[in-house]
Structure formats: structure tokens, C-alpha cells
Motif scaffolding. Sequence first.
Motif, short mmCIF file in Angstrom:
data_model
loop_
_atom_site.label_atom_id
_atom_site.label_comp_id
_atom_site.label_asym_id
_atom_site.label_seq_id
_atom_site.Cartn_x
_atom_site.Cartn_y
_atom_site.Cartn_z
N ILE A 9 0.84 -1.20 0.00
CA ILE A 9 0.00 0.00 0.00
C ILE A 9 0.88 1.25 0.00
N HIS A 10 1.94 1.21 0.77
CA HIS A 10 2.87 2.35 0.79
C HIS A 10 3.44 2.60 -0.61
N HIS A 11 3.82 1.53 -1.30
CA HIS A 11 4.32 1.67 -2.68
C HIS A 11 3.23 2.22 -3.59
N HIS A 12 2.00 1.73 -3.43
CA HIS A 12 0.89 2.19 -4.27
C HIS A 12 0.62 3.68 -4.02
N GLU A 13 0.71 4.09 -2.79
CA GLU A 13 0.50 5.51 -2.47
C GLU A 13 1.57 6.39 -3.12
N LYS A 14 2.80 5.88 -3.19
CA LYS A 14 3.86 6.62 -3.88
C LYS A 14 3.52 6.81 -5.35
N HIS A 15 2.96 5.77 -5.99
CA HIS A 15 2.56 5.87 -7.39
C HIS A 15 1.44 6.88 -7.57
N GLN A 16 0.57 6.96 -6.59
CA GLN A 16 -0.54 7.92 -6.67
C GLN A 16 -0.01 9.36 -6.65
N ASP A 17 1.11 9.58 -5.95
CA ASP A 17 1.67 10.92 -5.82
C ASP A 17 2.42 11.36 -7.07
N CYS A 18 2.74 10.43 -7.95
CA CYS A 18 3.53 10.78 -9.15
C CYS A 18 2.69 11.44 -10.23
#
Length: 99
Positions: A90-99
Motif C-alpha cells: 500500500i505504501h508503494h501504491h501511495e507513492k505511485h498515486q503521488d507521481c
Amino acid sequence: MNETQIRAAEVLKEHRESIDRLDAILVYTLGERFKHTQAVGKLKAAHDLPPSDPAREEKQIARLEELAVAADLDPEFAKEFLKFIIQEVIHHHEKHQDC
């Protein structure tokens, strides 16, 4: 060392070699798993989907608990291990959302 200790040392060495091989399998398996979850994260971000899916997470935890029982592994340990992995994903997915 006496004969019994020598044999015990040989058995210990064999167990440790097996553990080392299994650790390598775990690391490579986690690496492969995270390659797929990274792709999922990018797909979710590209289509404005939420980074987590609580319903799927519950199903996966239940599934892993069943697998743990079948594998003679403490299901509570397996559940906590999967929760840790899910939080990292989820942490990785949230990073993708911020890009």
C-alpha cells in the motif's frame, strides 16, 4: 569433540544449508511478488483507483491463514507477516498515486 557431537555438528550444518537455501527462495519470491504489486500500483494510479482494497486484503489474509494451517505454520504469524507485506505494498501504491 566426541562422535555424537561430530554427528550433531554435521546435522546442524545440513539444517543451516537448507535454511540458507530457503532464505534465498524467500527473498527471490518476495522480489518477484513486489514486481507484480508495483505493476498493480502503477495500473491503479493510471486509472485513479484507490491504493488499497480492504475486501481483497481480508480474503488474502484468510487464504494465507488456511495455507499456514496446511503447512503446519502458526496462522497468527502468517497473518501478521502478510499484513506487514500488505502495508508495504500500500505504501508503494501511495507513492505511485503521488507521481
